[in-house]
Each structure stands twice: as structure tokens, then as C-alpha cells.
Design a protein around this motif. Structure first.
Motif, PDB file in Angstrom:
ATOM      1  N   SER A  49       0.836  -1.211   0.000  1.00  0.00           N
ATOM      2  CA  SER A  49       0.000   0.000   0.000  1.00  0.00           C
ATOM      3  C   SER A  49       0.865   1.253   0.000  1.00  0.00           C
ATOM      4  O   SER A  49       0.520   2.254  -0.646  1.00  0.00           O
ATOM      5  N   PHE A  50       2.000   1.205   0.698  1.00  0.00           N
ATOM      6  CA  PHE A  50       2.924   2.344   0.685  1.00  0.00           C
ATOM      7  C   PHE A  50       3.455   2.584  -0.726  1.00  0.00           C
ATOM      8  O   PHE A  50       3.530   3.735  -1.191  1.00  0.00           O
ATOM      9  N   CYS A  51       3.808   1.514  -1.433  1.00  0.00           N
ATOM     10  CA  CYS A  51       4.288   1.644  -2.815  1.00  0.00           C
ATOM     11  C   CYS A  51       3.202   2.240  -3.714  1.00  0.00           C
ATOM     12  O   CYS A  51       3.488   3.086  -4.569  1.00  0.00           O
ATOM     13  N   LEU A 305      -2.948   4.568   7.996  1.00  0.00           N
ATOM     14  CA  LEU A 305      -1.763   4.319   7.174  1.00  0.00           C
ATOM     15  C   LEU A 305      -1.567   5.416   6.131  1.00  0.00           C
ATOM     16  O   LEU A 305      -0.431   5.834   5.866  1.00  0.00           O
ATOM     17  N   THR A 306      -2.671   5.870   5.531  1.00  0.00           N
ATOM     18  CA  THR A 306      -2.561   6.963   4.555  1.00  0.00           C
ATOM     19  C   THR A 306      -1.993   8.211   5.221  1.00  0.00           C
ATOM     20  O   THR A 306      -1.128   8.900   4.657  1.00  0.00           O
ATOM     21  N   PHE A 309       1.819   7.490   6.030  1.00  0.00           N
ATOM     22  CA  PHE A 309       2.649   7.497   4.828  1.00  0.00           C
ATOM     23  C   PHE A 309       2.774   8.907   4.250  1.00  0.00           C
ATOM     24  O   PHE A 309       3.837   9.290   3.751  1.00  0.00           O
ATOM     25  N   THR A 310       1.673   9.664   4.304  1.00  0.00           N
ATOM     26  CA  THR A 310       1.719  11.038   3.795  1.00  0.00           C
ATOM     27  C   THR A 310       2.661  11.896   4.624  1.00  0.00           C
ATOM     28  O   THR A 310       3.390  12.741   4.086  1.00  0.00           O
ATOM     29  N   LEU A 312       5.302  10.768   6.270  1.00  0.00           N
ATOM     30  CA  LEU A 312       6.665  10.347   5.949  1.00  0.00           C
ATOM     31  C   LEU A 312       7.127  10.934   4.619  1.00  0.00           C
ATOM     32  O   LEU A 312       8.233  11.499   4.521  1.00  0.00           O
ATOM     33  N   LEU A 313       6.291  10.817   3.594  1.00  0.00           N
ATOM     34  CA  LEU A 313       6.649  11.359   2.285  1.00  0.00           C
ATOM     35  C   LEU A 313       6.697  12.883   2.318  1.00  0.00           C
ATOM     36  O   LEU A 313       7.554  13.505   1.672  1.00  0.00           O
TER      37      LEU A 313
END
Length: 340
Positions: A49-51, A305-306, A309-310, A312-313
Motif C-alpha cells: 500500500s505504501f508503494c 496508514l494513509t 505514509f503522507t 513520511l513522504l
């Protein structure tokens, strides 16, 4: 100072809205089974999902570049990607303020005027909103029996939070828009009050950029990238479904329905869709006669998770932005090459 107070007020209101929706979602729900389900999350699907999210951001940056290049000139794609990550990072904490941040940060690193960037963002949102509406209409036509309960629950929940004051405010917003439009139609020499003139000039540039956004020079590339974005959004939801034991066997069409119905929650003014997406996903699971605990688990996992991940990015984007600012100071970028 007033701008800071306005941003704080906007963030606070978004958190309140998200908190209220989250309260209505979790009210009278036992959370023990939810935490047990989340503890069994499949790490492999979390990584996939991260990818998927990385690809989504990458395709969004390429599509934004196509919109910006519809104005004039070739652009630096890596700086567009950085600005987009920074905007989504800010959107995770404040409702929609990230759209302004991504335009102003792009201006600082490339010299692209903020009105031009803002016009392209508005065009981008208009295309996505159109797809969201078409998808929702199709789903509600095909699944009207199951969607009726979701509609009733949604109207009831939103009326508790918003009431009807926004419907009463609509005529005033329309009147304000007409007034601004009349200002934009005036000749620049007829506008003597400097602040008003600056607002009018900004709106004129933004509307010009918006027009360029709809008159695409590379329409095929734009729509292909849009298709890739929505495909990977579906795949992202598939990964979230696969990650939980109780939703592992759900079919792909259900992931499509989740995308569009959950998209309503992301469209509401709540930072990162917190609370609003949880509410709509719970109602969706109930409408399809699924275990409400599964809906809550899926909402917490997918939104959490969204969000993570957001962040982190976006943190990486912030680091890149600071480097690009130094580079832009060292190498002069001529603004006339980017003017509309």
C-alpha cells in the motif's frame, strides 16, 4: 497576524468536525475486537500500500506538470513533485490549506506565479470532482437499495454537525463571487484602490490559468495519468482490504465502492479525512450487511496508514524543499519564462 489567526481557526474547525464525525462513528462501539483485528494486520500488504501511494503522488505530480505546461514553458518536474508532497503534508493537519502551500512553495523554488499554480490546482480538483460525482452517481444507481440506508445515515449525521446554515449562506457566497467577477471585468486603470487592484489582478491571473487548465495541450497524457491515479487508488484500497483478516476476501468491486464513498469523507473539511472517512466507511459496511467492527477496523487502518505514509513522504518533501530553496537562490530563474 490576522492570517495566522484565520489559519488557526480553520484548523481548529476542521479538527472539531473530524472529532464529531469520529465520535458518531465510535459511539457505543466496543473497540476491543477492533484492536485485535488491527494487531493481525498483514505487514506485506502494508508495504504494498505504501508503494501504491508513492505511485499515486508521482502520477499526480506528472499530471500537475501537464496542467502547468498548458500555460507556457517546460518545468522542473522534481520541484513540482516536492511542492505536491509538501501540500499533502500540510493537508494532513489543516483542511485544504495545503493547496495554498504547494502553490507558494512552487513559486519560491521555480518562480511560477502563485495565481497560475492556483488556477492549475483548481482545474485539477474540478476534474477529480467530476470523476467522483460520476462514480457516486453510477454506484447509487446500481446499488440504490443498499445505498438508501447510507444516504439516511449520512444526512442525519451531517445535519447534527453542520445544520442548515451553509444552505442559508449560499446566496451570500454567490453574491460575493459576482462582485469579484465584476471587479475582474473592470479596466485596471479604473481601479484606484491598491489592495482591491491586487486582488483583481490575482483573480484575473488565476482565472486565466484555470482556462488554460481546461484547454489542455496534452489532453491524452493528462487523461491517461488521471486513469492511472484512480486505478492505483483502487489498488490502494485493495491492499488495505487484504491487510485485515476479516476483509481479506472482499472482491475488487467493493474496493471501487469504498474509493468513491470514502472520497466524500476526504472532500469534507477535515484534516486528512479524519473522522469523516471513518463515518462514511462504517455506514458503507453496514449498508452491505458487513460486521460494523470490520468497517471501523478498515477505516482506522486505511486512514491511519494513509496519514502516516503522507507524513513520511511529506517530511521527505520538506527536506527536499529546503534544498531546492537554496538551489533557487544560487541559480537565478527568470520569471518571464514562466509567465502566463
Amino acid at each position: 497576524m490576522k492570517r495566522k489567526q484565520k489559519n488557526i481557526l480553520r484548523s481548529a474547525s476542521g479538527l472539531i468536525i473530524g472529532g464529531l464525525f469520529l465520535y458518531f462513528t465510535l459511539r457505543d462501539k466496543p473497540l476491543g475486537p477492533v484492536w485485535e483485528s488491527l494487531a493481525e494486520t498483514d505487514v506485506f500488504w502494508v508495504f504494498v500500500s505504501f508503494c501504491c501511494l508513492v505511485f499515486i503522488f508521482f502520477f499526480r505530480a506528472l499530471r500537475w506538470q501537464v496542467l502547468l505546461e498548458s500555460g507556457r514553458g517546460k518545468l522542473l518536474s522534481d520541484r513540482i513533485f516536492t511542492a505536491l508532497l509538501l501540500g499533502y503534508f500540510v493537508n494532513s493537519f489543516t483542511p485544504k490549506l495545503g493547496e495554498i502551500i504547494r502553490c507558494t512553495s512552487l513559486h519560491r523554488t521555480t518562480g511560477i506565479p502563485v495565481p497560475r499554480a492556483m488556477g492549475s490546482v483548481l482545474a485539477e480538483r474540478a476534474y477529480d470532482l467530476l470523476i467522483l460525482i460520476l462514480g457516486l452517481v453510477t454506484i447509487f444507481i446500481l446499488e440504490i437499495d443498499r445505498m438508501q440506508g447510507l444516504i439516511d445515515a449520512t444526512i442525519g449525521g451531517i445535519s447534527h454537525i453542520y445544520g442548515y446554515r451553509y444552505f442559508l449562506a449560499a446566496p451570500f457566497l454567490i453574491a460575493a463571487f459576482i462582485i469579484l467577477l465584476l471587479f475582474s471585468l473592470q479596466r485596471k486603470k479604473d481601479i484606484h484602490y491598491k489592495p482591491v487592484r491586487k486582488v483583481v489582478e490575482f483573480l484575473q491571473q488565476m482565472f486565466t490559468a484555470l482556462k488554460h487548465g481546461f484547454l489542455l495541450k496534452r489532453a491524452g497524457t493528462f487523461f491517461f495519468l488521471t486513469l492511472l491515479i484512480w486505478i492505483f487508488l483502487v489498488l490502494l484500497n485493495v491492499c488495505f482490504l487484504k491487510a485485515l483478516p476479516e476483509t481479506h476476501g472482499f472482491p475488487i468491486p467493493f474496493a471501487v465502492i469504498i474509493l468513491f464513498v470514502g472520497g466524500i469523507g476526504w472532500a469534507l473539511p477535515s484534516p486528512g479525512g479524519i473522522g469523516t472517512t471513518h463515518f462514511f466507511l462504517l455506514q458503507l459496511f453496514v449498508a452491505y450487511q458487513q460486521d460494523p467492527q470490520s468497517g471501523i477496523s478498515f477505516g482506522i487502518l486505511s486512514n491511519g496508514l494513509t496519514f502516516l505514509f503522507t507524513i513520511l513522504l511529506g517530511g521527505w518533501g520538506w527536506y527536499r524543499y529546503e534544498i531546492e530553496k537554496l538551489d533557487s537562490r544560487a541559480t537565478t530563474i527568470k520569471p518571464p519564462e514562466h509567465q502566463i
